[in-house]
Design an enzyme around this catalytic site. Sequence first.
Site, PDB file in Angstrom:
ATOM      1  N   SER A  90      -2.395  -3.068   5.772  1.00 44.00           N
ATOM      2  CA  SER A  90      -2.162  -2.206   6.926  1.00 44.00           C
ATOM      3  C   SER A  90      -0.949  -2.745   7.679  1.00 44.00           C
ATOM      4  O   SER A  90      -0.767  -3.969   7.769  1.00 44.00           O
ATOM      5  CB  SER A  90      -3.384  -2.249   7.856  1.00 44.00           C
ATOM      6  OG  SER A  90      -3.046  -1.751   9.130  1.00 44.00           O
ATOM      7  N   GLY A 145       0.842  -1.198   0.000  1.00 42.97           N
ATOM      8  CA  GLY A 145       0.000   0.000   0.000  1.00 42.97           C
ATOM      9  C   GLY A 145       0.874   1.245   0.000  1.00 42.97           C
ATOM     10  O   GLY A 145       0.649   2.189  -0.775  1.00 42.97           O
ATOM     11  N   HIS A 146       1.900   1.247   0.851  1.00 44.61           N
ATOM     12  CA  HIS A 146       2.824   2.383   0.861  1.00 44.61           C
ATOM     13  C   HIS A 146       3.575   2.467  -0.479  1.00 44.61           C
ATOM     14  O   HIS A 146       3.804   3.565  -1.001  1.00 44.61           O
ATOM     15  CB  HIS A 146       3.856   2.240   1.982  1.00 44.61           C
ATOM     16  CG  HIS A 146       3.267   2.251   3.362  1.00 44.61           C
ATOM     17  ND1 HIS A 146       3.238   1.146   4.167  1.00 44.61           N
ATOM     18  CD2 HIS A 146       2.696   3.251   4.071  1.00 44.61           C
ATOM     19  CE1 HIS A 146       2.674   1.457   5.327  1.00 44.61           C
ATOM     20  NE2 HIS A 146       2.337   2.730   5.293  1.00 44.61           N
TER      21      HIS A 146
END
Length: 271
Positions: free
Chosen positions: A179, A19-20
């Site tokens: 996450s 995600g990052h």
Amino acid sequence: MAALGGCALVPTMGALHDGHASLIRRATGRGLPVVATVFVNPTQFAPHEDFARYPRTLDSDVALAERAGADAVYAPPHEDVYPRGLDAARTEAAALALPEVARMPGLEDACRPGHFGGVCQVVARLFDLACPRLAIFGEKDWQQWRVLDAMVACEPGRWPGLRMESAPTVREPDGLAMSSRNRYLRPGQRDRALGLVRALQVAAGAQHPHTAERLMRETLADHALEVDYAVVRAAGDLMPVSGFERPTRALIAARLEGVRLIDNLAMPICR
Ligand code: PAF
């Protein structure tokens, strides 16, 4: 850091995942040096929360950030971010004037009072240090994104030329929103954690926000999750809504044996 003025900034707390990486990749190709920051910000955690055990994986973070296209990783010591010390920083965070969307009843502030004070404080500090032209945040933390966007809009001229952007949530193949906190989940808890995305998917078929909220609560209960909130709100200011005529967002926060998970989804517009 002053030398990085004019960069594209991707603020993170580390424990980087795909995600990052998607945020960093999005920042590339804009004609700006891309800087990812890694700082586990103490002022956004309440004393009982997971600051101490939050994963710290700087070496692999640097490797992932470089692979995704970052030109630099800035992982400041606390003294750089809070030169007056942590106690003073906590007091200052608690006293910050926050945009209205941060205080919206029934959402994060009800469960994590003080959290957005710390988030706005650290992001403002990073912006002051880096003077970015572009900053990118993930949509998994939808309320955080709305709060930070509002923070910048409330202070015209403080960060000249800064463009704020959000990027869609990246999901694991089974649908779980990526996450850093997913590492807290034990293998046997995975199916229960998927209750969040399943609840959002069920809600997406509802004809009315109240129905969507009921369906989400039922699905979360089926997965034995403790619900902090499961609501449908206006996507921009997160006010309650009575229909799906304008952009809305279903937002969930739920706890699985002490692991707090959040997720959200845009609801289809129905006229
Ligand atoms: O979303 C996060 O990782 C953090 O809240 C942020 C924006 C980096 C501020 O510490």
